[in-house]
Design an enzyme around this catalytic site. Sequence first.
Site, PDB file in Angstrom:
ATOM      1  N   LYS A 181      -8.177 -20.195 -39.430  1.00  0.00           N
ATOM      2  CA  LYS A 181      -7.360 -20.013 -38.212  1.00  0.00           C
ATOM      3  C   LYS A 181      -7.644 -18.595 -37.714  1.00  0.00           C
ATOM      4  O   LYS A 181      -7.051 -17.619 -38.187  1.00  0.00           O
ATOM      5  CB  LYS A 181      -5.884 -20.185 -38.581  1.00  0.00           C
ATOM      6  CG  LYS A 181      -4.998 -20.773 -37.494  1.00  0.00           C
ATOM      7  CD  LYS A 181      -5.004 -20.002 -36.205  1.00  0.00           C
ATOM      8  CE  LYS A 181      -4.155 -18.756 -36.274  1.00  0.00           C
ATOM      9  NZ  LYS A 181      -4.322 -17.861 -35.122  1.00  0.00           N
ATOM     10  N   GLU A 237       3.851  -7.356 -41.371  1.00  0.00           N
ATOM     11  CA  GLU A 237       4.974  -8.227 -40.974  1.00  0.00           C
ATOM     12  C   GLU A 237       4.613  -9.706 -41.174  1.00  0.00           C
ATOM     13  O   GLU A 237       5.360 -10.464 -41.811  1.00  0.00           O
ATOM     14  CB  GLU A 237       5.256  -7.938 -39.495  1.00  0.00           C
ATOM     15  CG  GLU A 237       6.517  -8.513 -38.972  1.00  0.00           C
ATOM     16  CD  GLU A 237       6.582  -8.381 -37.457  1.00  0.00           C
ATOM     17  OE1 GLU A 237       5.544  -8.232 -36.804  1.00  0.00           O
ATOM     18  OE2 GLU A 237       7.699  -8.459 -36.948  1.00  0.00           O
ATOM     19  N   GLY A 239       2.102 -10.837 -42.939  1.00  0.00           N
ATOM     20  CA  GLY A 239       1.785 -11.028 -44.358  1.00  0.00           C
ATOM     21  C   GLY A 239       3.028 -11.367 -45.169  1.00  0.00           C
ATOM     22  O   GLY A 239       3.007 -12.258 -46.026  1.00  0.00           O
ATOM     23  N   GLU A 256      -4.565  -9.036 -47.075  1.00  0.00           N
ATOM     24  CA  GLU A 256      -5.235  -7.781 -46.703  1.00  0.00           C
ATOM     25  C   GLU A 256      -4.495  -7.267 -45.477  1.00  0.00           C
ATOM     26  O   GLU A 256      -4.632  -7.821 -44.388  1.00  0.00           O
ATOM     27  CB  GLU A 256      -6.711  -8.045 -46.345  1.00  0.00           C
ATOM     28  CG  GLU A 256      -7.543  -8.594 -47.471  1.00  0.00           C
ATOM     29  CD  GLU A 256      -7.756  -7.597 -48.585  1.00  0.00           C
ATOM     30  OE1 GLU A 256      -7.570  -6.386 -48.362  1.00  0.00           O
ATOM     31  OE2 GLU A 256      -8.099  -8.032 -49.692  1.00  0.00           O
ATOM     32  N   GLU A 387       1.528   2.263 -38.597  1.00  0.00           N
ATOM     33  CA  GLU A 387       0.174   1.933 -38.156  1.00  0.00           C
ATOM     34  C   GLU A 387       0.173   1.715 -36.647  1.00  0.00           C
ATOM     35  O   GLU A 387       0.896   0.859 -36.140  1.00  0.00           O
ATOM     36  CB  GLU A 387      -0.298   0.663 -38.870  1.00  0.00           C
ATOM     37  CG  GLU A 387      -1.736   0.348 -38.594  1.00  0.00           C
ATOM     38  CD  GLU A 387      -2.182  -0.942 -39.261  1.00  0.00           C
ATOM     39  OE1 GLU A 387      -1.480  -1.962 -39.116  1.00  0.00           O
ATOM     40  OE2 GLU A 387      -3.237  -0.924 -39.909  1.00  0.00           O
TER      41      GLU A 387
HETATM   42  P1  NAD Z   1      -1.507 -10.245 -36.907  1.00  0.00           P
HETATM   43  O1  NAD Z   1      -0.780 -10.157 -38.194  1.00  0.00           O
HETATM   44  O2  NAD Z   1      -0.742 -10.202 -35.656  1.00  0.00           O
HETATM   45  O3  NAD Z   1      -2.358 -11.595 -36.851  1.00  0.00           O
HETATM   46  C1  NAD Z   1      -3.306 -11.931 -37.849  1.00  0.00           C
HETATM   47  C2  NAD Z   1      -3.480 -13.441 -37.863  1.00  0.00           C
HETATM   48  O4  NAD Z   1      -2.259 -14.054 -38.252  1.00  0.00           O
HETATM   49  C3  NAD Z   1      -3.862 -14.066 -36.542  1.00  0.00           C
HETATM   50  O5  NAD Z   1      -4.782 -15.112 -36.760  1.00  0.00           O
HETATM   51  C4  NAD Z   1      -2.535 -14.621 -36.047  1.00  0.00           C
HETATM   52  O6  NAD Z   1      -2.709 -15.698 -35.146  1.00  0.00           O
HETATM   53  C5  NAD Z   1      -1.927 -15.082 -37.335  1.00  0.00           C
HETATM   54  N1  NAD Z   1      -0.454 -15.226 -37.341  1.00  0.00           N
HETATM   55  C6  NAD Z   1       0.452 -14.682 -36.499  1.00  0.00           C
HETATM   56  N2  NAD Z   1       1.707 -15.052 -36.853  1.00  0.00           N
HETATM   57  C7  NAD Z   1       1.576 -15.847 -37.950  1.00  0.00           C
HETATM   58  C8  NAD Z   1       2.500 -16.529 -38.806  1.00  0.00           C
HETATM   59  N3  NAD Z   1       3.812 -16.465 -38.607  1.00  0.00           N
HETATM   60  N4  NAD Z   1       2.021 -17.224 -39.856  1.00  0.00           N
HETATM   61  C9  NAD Z   1       0.700 -17.271 -40.092  1.00  0.00           C
HETATM   62  N5  NAD Z   1      -0.229 -16.654 -39.324  1.00  0.00           N
HETATM   63  C10 NAD Z   1       0.211 -15.949 -38.265  1.00  0.00           C
HETATM   64  O7  NAD Z   1      -2.622  -9.094 -36.978  1.00  0.00           O
HETATM   65  P2  NAD Z   1      -3.678  -8.683 -35.859  1.00  0.00           P
HETATM   66  O8  NAD Z   1      -2.947  -7.999 -34.775  1.00  0.00           O
HETATM   67  O9  NAD Z   1      -4.560  -9.829 -35.519  1.00  0.00           O
HETATM   68  O10 NAD Z   1      -4.570  -7.644 -36.685  1.00  0.00           O
HETATM   69  C11 NAD Z   1      -4.208  -6.345 -36.862  1.00  0.00           C
HETATM   70  C12 NAD Z   1      -3.632  -6.118 -38.242  1.00  0.00           C
HETATM   71  O11 NAD Z   1      -4.542  -6.576 -39.226  1.00  0.00           O
HETATM   72  C13 NAD Z   1      -3.423  -4.656 -38.565  1.00  0.00           C
HETATM   73  O12 NAD Z   1      -2.195  -4.462 -39.202  1.00  0.00           O
HETATM   74  C14 NAD Z   1      -4.561  -4.325 -39.498  1.00  0.00           C
HETATM   75  O13 NAD Z   1      -4.324  -3.235 -40.339  1.00  0.00           O
HETATM   76  C15 NAD Z   1      -4.729  -5.589 -40.231  1.00  0.00           C
HETATM   77  N6  NAD Z   1      -6.071  -5.699 -40.819  1.00  0.00           N
HETATM   78  C16 NAD Z   1      -6.214  -5.518 -42.163  1.00  0.00           C
HETATM   79  C17 NAD Z   1      -7.475  -5.585 -42.737  1.00  0.00           C
HETATM   80  C18 NAD Z   1      -7.668  -5.384 -44.225  1.00  0.00           C
HETATM   81  O14 NAD Z   1      -8.731  -5.690 -44.740  1.00  0.00           O
HETATM   82  N7  NAD Z   1      -6.693  -4.887 -44.953  1.00  0.00           N
HETATM   83  C19 NAD Z   1      -8.583  -5.845 -41.941  1.00  0.00           C
HETATM   84  C20 NAD Z   1      -8.401  -6.034 -40.578  1.00  0.00           C
HETATM   85  C21 NAD Z   1      -7.120  -5.959 -40.027  1.00  0.00           C
END
Ligand code: NAD
Length: 529
Positions: A181, A237, A239, A256, A387
């Site tokens: 996804k 959040e 996660g 992650e 962040e």
């Molecule tokens: P996000 O958490 O908003 O979304 C990530 C994914 O989760 C997307 O595919 C989104 O559609 C999905 N999602 C949203 N709500 C959900 C739910 N309730 N249940 C399941 N899935 C859901 O993050 P983002 O804005 O896409 O990415 C930025 C974040 O990702 C930052 O916090 C960044 O630090 C983190 N990040 C971490 C790593 C790592 O390796 N640690 C790498 C890249 C990004």
Amino acid sequence: MATVQQELETHQMYIAGQWIGAQSGETYPVVDPATEQAFAIVPKGGLADARRAVDAARKAFDEGPWPHTPATERARLLHEVADKIRGRAGDLALLETRQMGKLLADSLVDVNDAAHTFDYYAGLAVEQHGQTLEVPGESMSMVVREPIGVTVGITPWNFPLLMAAWKVAPSLAAGNVMILKPASVSPLTSLELARIFAEVGLPEGVFQVLTGPGGEVGDFLASSPDIDMVAFTGSVEVGKAIMRAGAANVKKVGLELGGKSPNIVFEDADFEAAIDGALIGIFAGSGEVCSAGSRLLVQRSIYDRFVGELVSRAMAIKVGAPTDEASEMGPLVSRQQLDTTERYVKIGRDEGAVLATGGHRLEGSGYYYEPTIFVDVDNSMRVAQEEIFGPVLAVIPFETEADAIRLANDTIYGLAAGVWTKDVTRALRVIKALRAGITWVNTYHPTYSEAPWGGYKQSGVGRELGTFGLDEYQEVKQINIDLTDKPLGVYQHGKEAPETGKVVSLSDRRPFNEEHESDQWVGYCRNCG
Ligand code: NAD
């Protein structure tokens, strides 16, 4: 508006080996952040589509050939995927840049890294092995690795193809099946990955891509009893929400998450290299990098000189179209990310941090923001603790090595950290004291498929990449074999039964119902006869 719609590329999802739209018929646009123009239309996948994908995945794992396909064959197929990614690297990089705005040169690096990840796990697939153990008595004990089952990969928008590769490659190498996804704003390179898998002949349902927003679908996947594992990269959040939902069937969850990583510059560091590393640490990828060195800790004795040079170099960074070779920083991914960055700059100012450069969005179309540096930041300020995920650096002075370590660890996160010094023992002393999963000495950001990636504290659970990344997608089973051909003898089999004094053995047994009017049980009755 209708004419614009006709010019958009229309995409479909890849579910159960078929290219299909959402069952609801709903779609949404993918927007180029450099122009703010929609250029593609993708299905808005919903619960019905997610259910269909889960059924196909379950069937592919429970009945399909993939989990039992020899590792050599799985490896051959993954190598073929890597070759095909390389073969169309230019197109994939352009698509990545178009959907999320990173510099084209950076997208090309990501695409080649994604190909390498598939090659790397193809290699591990054939090299992995179990164990035989020395155990007491005349027994043998073995350990074998097995796939976990149906896995789900949920990826963010900042490295769409690479984050997919980090999940799909080890999952499939281990014999699992995966539903991917991708983030709603950047699904296109994940769909291209599905196209490549279809071309190389991956069995139906082994890899599927479900497009659309995360909330409802993500929650369904994370809580579904038919899913065995969720590997998530994204915000803390979401996660946490996935961890809670996954608890429904004690699902394995890999997380992650975010970071607020310290990049620590000691007075004896190579000045030029450290300046360069500080700039790369925060402005690479417009700061939309989970491991960004967003807190720069600089020793007081070089603070003024270092900050002066840093600010003038940041002011010279050329912000522009990500496809323009002269650009050094592209746009942010979305208006939402631009608004977040702007909001945090206001917060920083209100908290009393000194804005040394930047702090404005660029005029015109596209989600561009200036490279921004706050100096004289106190580590307790929100711009030092939260962040931002944009091109905003918080510079914090420190006096001693102990101060640097204390400030560096004073965060809920623990993803990455950098240390700049020519003193080797100090470098190792500090690295050892830092609570972070990814660390660099005299460099910042290099990432290798061979090395485990992941964070301490609220930066995550588990590791991706390296052999550790493959372990995450495997169950471990112990097999104990008795070599004596003798009964264990614990329950007196073949000996005198203590209560009756009769010798009991299986040949003596008689049906219960002879004496107990029961026709349910057949076996030995210790009180009969
Ligand atoms: P996000 O958490 O908003 O979304 C990530 C994914 O989760 C997307 O595919 C989104 O559609 C999905 N999602 C949203 N709500 C959900 C739910 N309730 N249940 C399941 N899935 C859901 O993050 P983002 O804005 O896409 O990415 C930025 C974040 O990702 C930052 O916090 C960044 O630090 C983190 N990040 C971490 C790593 C790592 O390796 N640690 C790498 C890249 C990004």
